[in-house]
Structures are given as C-alpha cells and as structure tokens.
Scaffold this motif. Structure first.
Motif, short mmCIF file in Angstrom:
data_model
loop_
_atom_site.label_atom_id
_atom_site.label_comp_id
_atom_site.label_asym_id
_atom_site.label_seq_id
_atom_site.Cartn_x
_atom_site.Cartn_y
_atom_site.Cartn_z
N ASN A 608 0.76 -1.42 0.06
CA ASN A 608 0.01 -0.07 0.03
C ASN A 608 0.91 1.11 0.10
N ARG A 609 1.88 1.30 0.94
CA ARG A 609 2.85 2.47 0.95
C ARG A 609 3.81 2.50 -0.43
N ALA A 610 4.07 1.24 -0.79
CA ALA A 610 5.02 1.35 -1.91
C ALA A 610 4.24 2.17 -3.12
N PHE A 611 2.63 1.48 -3.32
CA PHE A 611 2.09 2.08 -4.35
C PHE A 611 1.83 3.40 -4.36
N LEU A 612 1.56 4.22 -3.10
CA LEU A 612 1.16 5.55 -2.94
C LEU A 612 2.43 6.30 -3.28
N HIS A 613 3.59 5.98 -2.80
CA HIS A 613 4.99 6.74 -3.47
C HIS A 613 5.08 6.63 -4.61
N CYS A 614 4.99 5.41 -5.18
CA CYS A 614 5.16 5.29 -6.61
C CYS A 614 4.04 6.25 -7.46
N LEU A 615 2.92 6.07 -6.84
CA LEU A 615 1.94 7.13 -7.55
C LEU A 615 2.22 8.62 -7.52
N GLN A 616 2.83 9.12 -6.52
CA GLN A 616 3.51 10.43 -6.54
C GLN A 616 4.40 10.55 -7.38
N ALA A 617 5.45 9.73 -7.50
CA ALA A 617 6.56 9.59 -8.64
C ALA A 617 6.14 9.88 -9.78
N LEU A 618 5.10 9.04 -10.29
CA LEU A 618 4.46 9.08 -11.64
C LEU A 618 3.73 10.50 -11.91
N LYS A 619 3.20 11.25 -10.82
CA LYS A 619 2.53 12.41 -10.96
C LYS A 619 3.65 13.27 -11.32
N LEU A 620 4.74 13.29 -10.65
CA LEU A 620 5.84 14.25 -10.75
C LEU A 620 6.62 14.09 -12.18
N GLN A 621 6.77 12.80 -12.64
CA GLN A 621 7.38 12.34 -13.93
C GLN A 621 6.51 12.91 -15.07
N GLU A 622 5.12 13.17 -14.92
CA GLU A 622 4.44 13.92 -15.96
C GLU A 622 4.77 15.35 -16.18
N ILE A 623 4.99 15.79 -15.01
CA ILE A 623 5.60 17.40 -15.11
C ILE A 623 6.76 17.53 -15.82
N VAL A 624 7.56 16.47 -15.57
CA VAL A 624 8.98 16.75 -15.96
C VAL A 624 9.02 16.28 -17.88
N THR A 625 8.45 15.30 -17.97
CA THR A 625 8.68 14.69 -19.51
C THR A 625 7.42 14.42 -20.18
N SER A 626 6.32 14.55 -19.56
CA SER A 626 4.86 14.28 -20.10
C SER A 626 4.53 12.82 -19.98
N LYS A 627 3.46 12.53 -20.67
CA LYS A 627 3.27 10.93 -20.45
C LYS A 627 3.97 10.09 -21.36
N ASN A 628 4.01 10.57 -22.62
CA ASN A 628 4.82 9.79 -23.66
C ASN A 628 6.26 10.06 -23.58
N SER A 629 6.62 9.12 -22.49
CA SER A 629 8.24 9.17 -22.51
C SER A 629 8.22 7.66 -21.65
#
Length: 709
Positions: A608-629
């Motif tokens: 559960n904790r691993a999922f939440l931190h990974c989801l947060q990393a995913l949202k920040l990655q979208e800011i950096v590179t957009s989804k198509n990366s």
C-alpha cells in the motif's frame, strides 16, 4: 572563453603560457598598448605580421617548437618484453590483463610492411593476433575473435595454418550472429540530396535574422531522425587514448589496431587506421604527445590538412561568400568554409589570444613540414588557422560516450551515465541553431552524431538543439551569460525573449514564500531574485546548505538500498523529503525520493505504501517529461506491478481509492507503449526497460488480456 571544461582547456593554457613568457618583462600598460596596436589592423594577416615582428614572441614560439615531444617509436625489444608478460599473465589465468598485454605487444611491434625483416615481423604479428583471438574466444567475444583471425590470415605465410584459421573464423562468424544483431543501428530512412547526412524531410533555409537554419519540409513526428553523420574532424581527450579509437572515438574494449609508425594511438579497425593516416595522421605521427594536448588548435590543423592546404589557399583567393550554395553541402571546402567563424560579441583579450594560438599551430605545421616559414603565404596560412580555430570553437559538439546497446522492440538502451570523451565538428549537424527549449536531441555512437526530434515539428518550423543551456535546468541570466561567453551571441529564442525561468527548481523565498531564482553563473555564485516579491539577492545560504544535506541523504539512501539495508534508507529518504519540501517551491525535486521510498516499501512487502509513493513519483514524472516518455511508462508499469502484489480485494480498493481503473490504466499503458515503439528513434536509460519485457505478464495478473501489443 573556452568555458566549461578541464583538460579541454589545454589549448588556452598553451596560448597563455606563450603570451606570459613573451611579455614577462613588459608592464601591464605596455602589454595593453601593444595589444591595441595589433588589433587596430583590420586584416588578420597584418595583425599576425605585426605580432611576428615582436622578437620576444617570435623567440618564445621558436623555443616552444624546439620543446616538442616526440611519439613513442615501435620497438621489437619492448614488444618482446610485453609478449613475455602476456604469456605469464595467460599462465596465471588473468585473461583481461593478458589481453591488454597482447594489445600492447601489437602496438609496439614494427609493422610487417615497414620492417626490414618482413618474414620475422609477419610471424610475430600472426602469433599475437592468434593468441588474442584465442583469448577473445575464451571470453565469448566472437566478433573480436573474427577480426583478429582475419589479420592473422592476411599476414601468415604458412598455408596449412591459413586453412586452420579460416575454419576457426567460419565457426566464430556463426557464433557471433547474436553479437551482430545487438549492434547499434541508427540509419536515415531517406537521405537528403543537398545536405550530407540529413533526412530528405529537412531543408536549409536562409533567414534575415539568423542566417542559415534547418527547417522541416513536412510535419515530423516525435522521434524522427533528422541527421546522422560521422564527424568531419574529431579530437579525443588524452586520458582516453588507451580506451577509445583515435579516429572514430568508438570504445575499444581492449581490442585495438595500431598505427603503422608510432605506438601512441589506437584504432578500432584497419579502416580507421588507414583513414586517419591518409586524412591527417601521417603528418601528426611523430608529434602525438604534443598535438594531442592542443584541442581546438589540433582540430583546426586537421581541418586544414584534410581539406588540403593548397586547395584552401586557392579557395581563399577566388571564393565568394555564396559559393556554398552551388554545391551539395557536406565534407567539402565550400561547406566547411561557410560555417560560422566570427562572434557577434567582441572580446579583445580573446581575439589577441586566439591570434597567437593560430601562430602556435603554424609553428606545429612547420614542424610537421606542412608549410615553411619562408613561404610567401605564411601569414595567410596563419590567418586561415585562426578562422578554423574559431570555427571549431563555435561549431563543435562535445562527444559523449553513452554505452548504447540495441534492446527489444528496437529500443536503444543507454547502459550508463554519459562521459565527455572529446569534440567533433560536422558539416551538417554544426548548422543547427540553438534554442533553450529545443525540439531535437542528439546522441552519439562513437563520434557519429544522430539528431532526432523530441516533439512533433510542423512543416517549415525550424529544428533546433541546445548548446549546453536549457530553460528547464538553467536560469535566464545563466543562459544569457553562458551563450554569450561560450559562443559569442545573445540568445533570441522564445524562452529567452520571454525571459522564462527554471521554476521547477525555484527556492522558497525566506521573505514571502515565493519563487527565488538562483542565477548560478558558476559553482559558488548565489546571486538571485524573487519572482514574487522582487527582492534581490535574498539570503539563500541556509537553503543551499540544507539542500546539500538532502542531496547527501539521497545518495546515502541509494547505497543502503543496494546493501538491502532498507530501514536506514527510508530514514535518509524521509529526511531528504522534509528538507526538499521546505526549500523548494515545487515538488519536482522529490520525484527520486518517492521512487526510492516506493522501492523500500516494496522490499518490505508493504504494498500500500509502496503504491502511494510510486503514484506520487508518476505524477511528478508527468510534469517533467509528459506521459509519452519511457520514464513515465517505466514508473506506470512499476505502479501496476506493485498493485499486482496485493490480493485481488485489496488491489481493487487501492486502485479505486486513487480513482484508478484497471481497464483505463492498461489501455493508457498500451497507448503510451505503442506511441513509443512506433518512433523512428527509440532511446532511453536501460533501467526504464525493467518491466517492458513483463508488460503482458503484469496485464495478465489483472486478468486483462486485451493488451494490443
């Protein structure tokens, strides 16, 4: 000038050493007066003549020339010593060391064709190549084995041995098939008729404000390859002479081909050895220890040699600025001559320095017997060297070694962090203009450059690269200063016209909590301003000290994760997140912390904790590179991999609580995946490929079987 490099600054150091020694008895006022008199001359040839009349400078250039270091000569005695060392290492089963010792033996052995006792040299030559081939075979490097066997076959006079080696070679060719398939292949789909090494889908366009620019002649999708070409001239850093080919800058992996005369340079193939010799090395061969440290001067002299001194001198007398328009642009005199060779901004100290640098390289050319001082065109020769030095400075690329390998789906996997190994100048690639928000990236395989689009480009839109500064990582003031000092122009790209800042890394203002932009003009510069309250040079020292501590916590956490000491890693990561959150306005800097924390919790099976931190990393990655990366896809697949670890009931709750639905997630993953692998150039860090091979298996764990891959 000459910014941003370490041993790349050797040329500047040589120039300054000559200047300081020549004018050591002059006062500062006398130096300035002399410099003004020299630069008052409009023609470069007249400046050089005036400099040449200074006896102290002329004496210093002669002294510098007399101190030339000579190349290491071939030596049968030293070769035998290395051969005995190789045999000893082989007996001790130290294969890597033995391989290097055999390579050094080959470097030191006189060339069979150059030796007086050709039979004896051929036998030694064959012995070394056969032994090195055997080592490669034991190490399962079959392609290298094939290359060495071919050399042994070429030089052996024993027909029975030749038959045996041919059979051995045939077997190794069969075994090397998988190696050949994994070799990196980046090729243009269609070539331009007018621009060498360019795609047929780009054109050269003349503009009133920027001169020549490269534009798309049709809509180009992301990942389109627009240029692929080898360097016209390259230079290898001296510290890498034992590791990379001296001509094409490919990694040698301990297999090398020697120069026919000296033992100072190594090549990856006979083609490179012969091409280097014919193009420039036959002049440099006796002077490698000197020439290898002269960087831009070396590249300028190689340009002169490759184009042909007489050809260049004749062209200078009869050419017109528009001559490049009458020929296909490529590795030819009109094209190279037409590259930018003057700076928009003037710097008298730099101009004086570069002119003396040209005289230093003319002294090198004299020693190589390319030109005589008594030649009536000597000053014109120096002037041309100055032009080529400036062209090199203004048009060359850093060449990076990125350890790229071919992977599944045609993806190019970068195996390690890049390192700068040299410089290259290119007839077409050097024509691209800079933008701080460029729409194309470059990647190197040896000195071969490949430029590909990083977003969709419309027809007639200019294609740009960055020259080492960009809006995401650097402040407006840094970009302006860096480009002016390094390339002599004021950037007028959209990002600079609008004075855009790198707000993703804005510090939190201690006065108003707003965005503080750090100029970071050098390592110790803390000048800044707040975009919110407009305060100048606020006290950010405590923030920077805290960020430095957080950076060290992040590094410590990675070490502890590698050692499976997850609890300590988590402690360091939580400290880092707390500090970053206080110091930065945005959360972008927290992305890596969340990814690593996710890995820690996954290791502890706290999904559960691993999922939440990974989801947060995913949202920040979208800011950096957009989804198509590939970066985004990797984190997305990791997220679903973590969710799959939970029981079906918990998994459902976990996804729904975060407003995620299995069908939508995998359709989005599929769309991203299809978009990425449909690109002409597909490149990413090898770490991002971790879950790609298991993508269908991850989908199946959710009972999602309609993944259209």
């Amino acid at each position: 000038m000459f910014e941003g490099s370490n041993d790349f600054n050797y040329f500047q150091e040589h120039c300054n050493a000559v200047i300081n020694e020549a004018f050591k008895n002059n006062t500062r006022k006398e130096k300035r007066r002399f410099k003004r008199r020299v630069l008052r001359e409009e023609r470069v040839e007249d400046r050089i003549e005036r400099l040449d009349q200074n006896q102290n400078l002329r004496s210093q250039l002669e002294a510098w020339r007399r101190n030339f270091k000579r190349s290491k000569a071939k030596s049968r005695t030293l070769a035998f010593e290395k051969l005995n060392e190789a045999r000893q290492l082989l007996n001790e089963k130290k294969l890597d060391d033995a391989l290097e010792a055999y390579s050094q033996t080959i470097l030191l052995l006189p060339f069979p064709d150059e030796s007086k006792d050709d039979t004896d040299s051929s036998d030694l030559w064959v012995h070394c190549f056969v032994q090195r081939a055997v080592l490669y075979f034991q190490m399962k490097q079959f392609l290298n084995c094939v290359f060495d066997l071919e050399q042994a076959i070429k030089h052996t006079l024993d027909n029975s041995l030749k038959v045996l080696l041919l059979c051995y070679r045939f077997y190794c060719i069969k075994m090397s098939k998988s190696e050949s398939e994994n070799q990196v292949k980046i090729e243009l789909q269609s070539e331009n008729d007018l621009l060498d090494g360019a795609s047929a889908f780009v054109n050269l366009k003349d503009t009133s404000n920027k001169g020549r620019v490269i534009v798309a002649n049709r809509n180009l999708p992301i990942g389109s390859l627009v240029v692929s070409q080898p360097a016209f001239v390259s230079w290898l850093r001296p510290i890498y002479y034992d590791q990379y080919c001296n001509h094409c800058l490919h990694l040698l992996n301990k297999r090398c081909i020697p120069c026919r005369k000296c033992a100072d340079v190594r090549y990856c193939s006979w083609n490179c050895s012969e091409n280097a010799w014919n193009e420039y090395h036959k002049y440099e061969c006796s002077h490698v220890p000197t020439i290898k440290n002269l960087v831009f001067g070396t590249m300028a002299l190689r340009t002169m040699i490759k184009l042909g001194t007489d050809n260049v001198m004749n062209y200078l007398s009869h050419s017109k600025p528009s001559d490049w328009e009458k020929t296909k642009l490529g590795d030819n005199l009109p094209t190279i001559f037409s590259l930018v060779s003057e700076m928009q901004t003037k710097d008298n100290d730099f101009e004086f320095e570069i002119t003396i640098g040209a005289m230093i390289m003319a002294a090198v050319a004299e020693e190589m017997r390319i030109i005589k001082r008594s030649n009536a065109n000597y000053y014109s020769f120096c002037s041309l060297l100055r032009k080529f030095i400036l062209q090199t400075l203004l048009n060359c690329f850093y060449i990076y070694e990125e350890s790229i390998k071919q992977s599944d789906f045609g993806i190019l996997a970068v195996e390690s962090d890049y390192k700068d190994i040299g410089f290259g100048i290119y007839s077409t690639a050097s024509m691209f203009s800079h933008s701080c928000d460029c729409n194309a990236n470059r990647v190197f395989v040896g000195s071969h450059i490949h430029i590909h689009t990083n977003r969709e480009i419309k027809a007639n839109e200019e294609i740009t690269i960055d020259y080492g500064a960009d809006v995401y990582h650097n402040s407006y003031k840094y970009r302006s200063t860096f480009l002016k000092n390094s390339f002599g122009f004021y950037c007028q790209c959209d990002s600079c016209s609008d004075k855009l800042e790198n707000i993703h890394f804005a510090l939190r203002c201690p006065i108003c909590e707003g965005l503080v932009i750090l100029d970071k003009l050098n390592e110790n510069d803390t000048s800044n301003y707040c975009m919110t309250c407009e305060a100048q040079n606020v006290n950010v020292k405590p923030l920077l000290e805290n960020i430095s501590s957080a950076d060290s916590y992040l590094k410590k956490s990675e070490k502890h994760i590698h050692k499976s000491n997850v609890s300590k890693a988590k402690g360091y990561l939580k400290k880092a997140i707390k500090i970053y959150d206080k110091c930065y306005v945005t959360d972008v800097a927290l992305k890596d912390c969340h990814s690593l924390l996710s890995a820690c919790y996954l290791n502890q099976k706290r999904y559960n904790r691993a999922f939440l931190h990974c989801l947060q990393a995913l949202k920040l990655q979208e800011i950096v590179t957009s989804k198509n990366s590939f970066d985004y896809l990797h984190i997305y697949l990791n997220l679903m991999f973590i969710a799959a670890k939970e029981s079906e009931e918990k998994r459902q709750i976990l996804l729904e609580d975060n407003k995620l639905f299995v069908q939508d997630c995998f359709r989005e993953i599929s769309d991203i995946f299809q978009n990425l692998i449909s690109r002409e150039v597909k490149i990413t860090n090898s770490l991002n490929l971790k879950y790609l091979s298991d993508i269908r298996q991850i989908a199946n764990s959710f009972n999602f079987i309609d993944l259209p891959l």
